[in-house]
Motif scaffolding. Sequence first.
Motif, PDB file in Angstrom:
ATOM      1  N   ALA A  31       6.016   9.801  11.723  1.00 46.95           N
ATOM      2  CA  ALA A  31       7.343   9.251  11.991  1.00 46.95           C
ATOM      3  C   ALA A  31       7.350   8.281  13.164  1.00 46.95           C
ATOM      4  N   GLN A  32       6.253   8.201  13.905  1.00 44.25           N
ATOM      5  CA  GLN A  32       6.200   7.324  15.070  1.00 44.25           C
ATOM      6  C   GLN A  32       6.042   5.872  14.632  1.00 44.25           C
ATOM      7  N   THR A  33       6.799   4.985  15.275  1.00 36.94           N
ATOM      8  CA  THR A  33       6.759   3.564  14.899  1.00 36.94           C
ATOM      9  C   THR A  33       6.625   2.668  16.124  1.00 36.94           C
ATOM     10  N   GLY A  34       6.068   3.197  17.200  1.00 31.79           N
ATOM     11  CA  GLY A  34       5.917   2.412  18.416  1.00 31.79           C
ATOM     12  C   GLY A  34       4.860   1.331  18.288  1.00 31.79           C
ATOM     13  N   PRO A  35       4.729   0.495  19.323  1.00 29.65           N
ATOM     14  CA  PRO A  35       3.778  -0.624  19.275  1.00 29.65           C
ATOM     15  C   PRO A  35       2.351  -0.221  18.953  1.00 29.65           C
ATOM     16  N   GLU A  36       1.943   0.980  19.325  1.00 32.09           N
ATOM     17  CA  GLU A  36       0.570   1.391  19.041  1.00 32.09           C
ATOM     18  C   GLU A  36       0.289   1.400  17.541  1.00 32.09           C
ATOM     19  N   SER A  37       1.305   1.700  16.744  1.00 34.72           N
ATOM     20  CA  SER A  37       1.101   1.756  15.295  1.00 34.72           C
ATOM     21  C   SER A  37       0.915   0.374  14.688  1.00 34.72           C
ATOM     22  N   TRP A  38       1.171  -0.672  15.460  1.00 36.59           N
ATOM     23  CA  TRP A  38       1.011  -2.041  14.954  1.00 36.59           C
ATOM     24  C   TRP A  38      -0.344  -2.628  15.291  1.00 36.59           C
ATOM     25  N   GLU A  39      -1.084  -2.000  16.212  1.00 37.54           N
ATOM     26  CA  GLU A  39      -2.346  -2.573  16.666  1.00 37.54           C
ATOM     27  C   GLU A  39      -3.385  -2.546  15.560  1.00 37.54           C
ATOM     28  N   ASP A  40      -4.430  -3.342  15.722  1.00 33.72           N
ATOM     29  CA  ASP A  40      -5.391  -3.572  14.646  1.00 33.72           C
ATOM     30  C   ASP A  40      -5.947  -2.281  14.051  1.00 33.72           C
ATOM     31  N   GLU A  41      -6.604  -1.459  14.860  1.00 32.79           N
ATOM     32  CA  GLU A  41      -7.252  -0.262  14.329  1.00 32.79           C
ATOM     33  C   GLU A  41      -6.243   0.767  13.847  1.00 32.79           C
ATOM     34  N   HIS A  42      -5.214   1.006  14.639  1.00 31.53           N
ATOM     35  CA  HIS A  42      -4.265   2.053  14.278  1.00 31.53           C
ATOM     36  C   HIS A  42      -3.464   1.660  13.042  1.00 31.53           C
ATOM     37  N   PHE A  43      -3.143   0.377  12.918  1.00 32.67           N
ATOM     38  CA  PHE A  43      -2.363  -0.049  11.751  1.00 32.67           C
ATOM     39  C   PHE A  43      -3.129   0.220  10.459  1.00 32.67           C
ATOM     40  N   GLY A  44      -4.427  -0.068  10.434  1.00 36.68           N
ATOM     41  CA  GLY A  44      -5.199   0.174   9.225  1.00 36.68           C
ATOM     42  C   GLY A  44      -5.156   1.628   8.801  1.00 36.68           C
ATOM     43  N   VAL A  45      -5.227   2.540   9.764  1.00 32.98           N
ATOM     44  CA  VAL A  45      -5.180   3.967   9.443  1.00 32.98           C
ATOM     45  C   VAL A  45      -3.772   4.374   9.028  1.00 32.98           C
ATOM     46  N   ARG A  46      -2.756   3.872   9.741  1.00 32.77           N
ATOM     47  CA  ARG A  46      -1.378   4.191   9.356  1.00 32.77           C
ATOM     48  C   ARG A  46      -1.108   3.728   7.935  1.00 32.77           C
ATOM     49  N   PHE A  47      -1.587   2.530   7.590  1.00 33.67           N
ATOM     50  CA  PHE A  47      -1.335   2.002   6.257  1.00 33.67           C
ATOM     51  C   PHE A  47      -2.007   2.862   5.191  1.00 33.67           C
ATOM     52  N   ALA A  48      -3.173   3.409   5.507  1.00 32.05           N
ATOM     53  CA  ALA A  48      -3.881   4.254   4.547  1.00 32.05           C
ATOM     54  C   ALA A  48      -3.072   5.487   4.162  1.00 32.05           C
ATOM     55  N   PHE A  49      -2.143   5.902   5.027  1.00 32.77           N
ATOM     56  CA  PHE A  49      -1.326   7.084   4.751  1.00 32.77           C
ATOM     57  C   PHE A  49       0.133   6.717   4.473  1.00 32.77           C
ATOM     58  N   PHE A  50       0.374   5.477   4.068  1.00 32.69           N
ATOM     59  CA  PHE A  50       1.742   5.073   3.742  1.00 32.69           C
ATOM     60  C   PHE A  50       2.298   5.862   2.559  1.00 32.69           C
ATOM     61  N   GLY A  51       1.443   6.350   1.674  1.00 32.44           N
ATOM     62  CA  GLY A  51       1.916   7.147   0.556  1.00 32.44           C
ATOM     63  C   GLY A  51       2.578   8.440   0.993  1.00 32.44           C
ATOM     64  N   GLN A  52       2.287   8.886   2.227  1.00 26.91           N
ATOM     65  CA  GLN A  52       2.894  10.101   2.766  1.00 26.91           C
ATOM     66  C   GLN A  52       3.990   9.779   3.780  1.00 26.91           C
ATOM     67  N   THR A  53       4.328   8.500   3.918  1.00 24.72           N
ATOM     68  CA  THR A  53       5.262   8.048   4.946  1.00 24.72           C
ATOM     69  C   THR A  53       6.585   7.633   4.319  1.00 24.72           C
ATOM     70  N   SER A  54       7.688   7.894   5.009  1.00 24.54           N
ATOM     71  CA  SER A  54       9.002   7.529   4.479  1.00 24.54           C
ATOM     72  C   SER A  54       9.161   6.007   4.454  1.00 24.54           C
ATOM     73  N   ARG A  55      10.039   5.540   3.578  1.00 25.61           N
ATOM     74  CA  ARG A  55      10.234   4.102   3.411  1.00 25.61           C
ATOM     75  C   ARG A  55      10.715   3.437   4.696  1.00 25.61           C
ATOM     76  N   ASP A  56      11.650   4.054   5.410  1.00 29.59           N
ATOM     77  CA  ASP A  56      12.174   3.455   6.628  1.00 29.59           C
ATOM     78  C   ASP A  56      11.079   3.287   7.673  1.00 29.59           C
ATOM     79  N   VAL A  57      10.215   4.278   7.797  1.00 30.46           N
ATOM     80  CA  VAL A  57       9.110   4.188   8.753  1.00 30.46           C
ATOM     81  C   VAL A  57       8.135   3.105   8.322  1.00 30.46           C
ATOM     82  N   ARG A  58       7.834   3.047   7.032  1.00 30.09           N
ATOM     83  CA  ARG A  58       6.935   1.995   6.538  1.00 30.09           C
ATOM     84  C   ARG A  58       7.476   0.616   6.886  1.00 30.09           C
ATOM     85  N   MET A  59       8.771   0.423   6.686  1.00 30.76           N
ATOM     86  CA  MET A  59       9.372  -0.876   6.982  1.00 30.76           C
ATOM     87  C   MET A  59       9.245  -1.220   8.464  1.00 30.76           C
TER      88      MET A  59
END
Length: 230
Positions: free
Chosen positions: A98-126
């Motif tokens: 559910a966390q959407t802070g700047p760290e989730s946008w950084e290069d390495e962390h974003f790739g991992v967050r995106f890999a689990f978008f199937g388990q993430t709510s639409r609002d958080v994905r956006m």
Amino acid sequence: MSRRSGILEFAVLGLLREAPMHGYELRKRLNTSLGVFRAFSYGSLYPCLKTLVQQGWIAEEAGGPDEDSAVAPLSGRRAKIVYRLTAEGKEHFEELLAQTGPESWEDEHFGVRFAFFGQTSRDVRMRVLEGRRSRLEERLDKMRAALTRTRERLDDYTLELQRHGMESVEREVRWLNELIESERAGRDRRDAPEGQRPADHASDPRQSEDQGGTPRHRGATRPDPSDDTT
């Protein structure tokens, strides 16, 4: 906790949410499914697992012989340990999702967050996608400004390298734009009154609202995070 170790813990919890695994399976998934971990040494995984066990977020269970053991005793093969997510670990992982802070946008962390978008709510994905796009647009502006200032002082090869870096960022921005538009289209279909929802893709189970995943674009591929130029 360092940023890289935090990313590794997030990925391990996410993989174990899918199914219990032993160490070798986790190592393989981290390297094949989540390529951002190619640079991690195998020695990084087991301290991470130990920490997660101590936190109570995962539990160890005895399994069969460890097929990957290089230090098995001569008398037999070492029994492998299977790791499973606990109820506390699932709750903790959902908090991380559910966390959407700047760290989730950084290069390495974003790739991992995106890999689990199937388990993430639409609002958080956006929020994550829009934050990532904003970060890359800022980076692109800086790269263009720097190139304008230094163009006359660069040799042909350095100039070409700078252009390649800009093209990589521009390609990811276009990809993010497509993903964001797909998310918005899915939200519009969900919010529209019955009978007024667009019929496109309605019969494609891969784009079902129930799955919560982002529709794949035909011919589109996900940029490699290693293409980004910092």
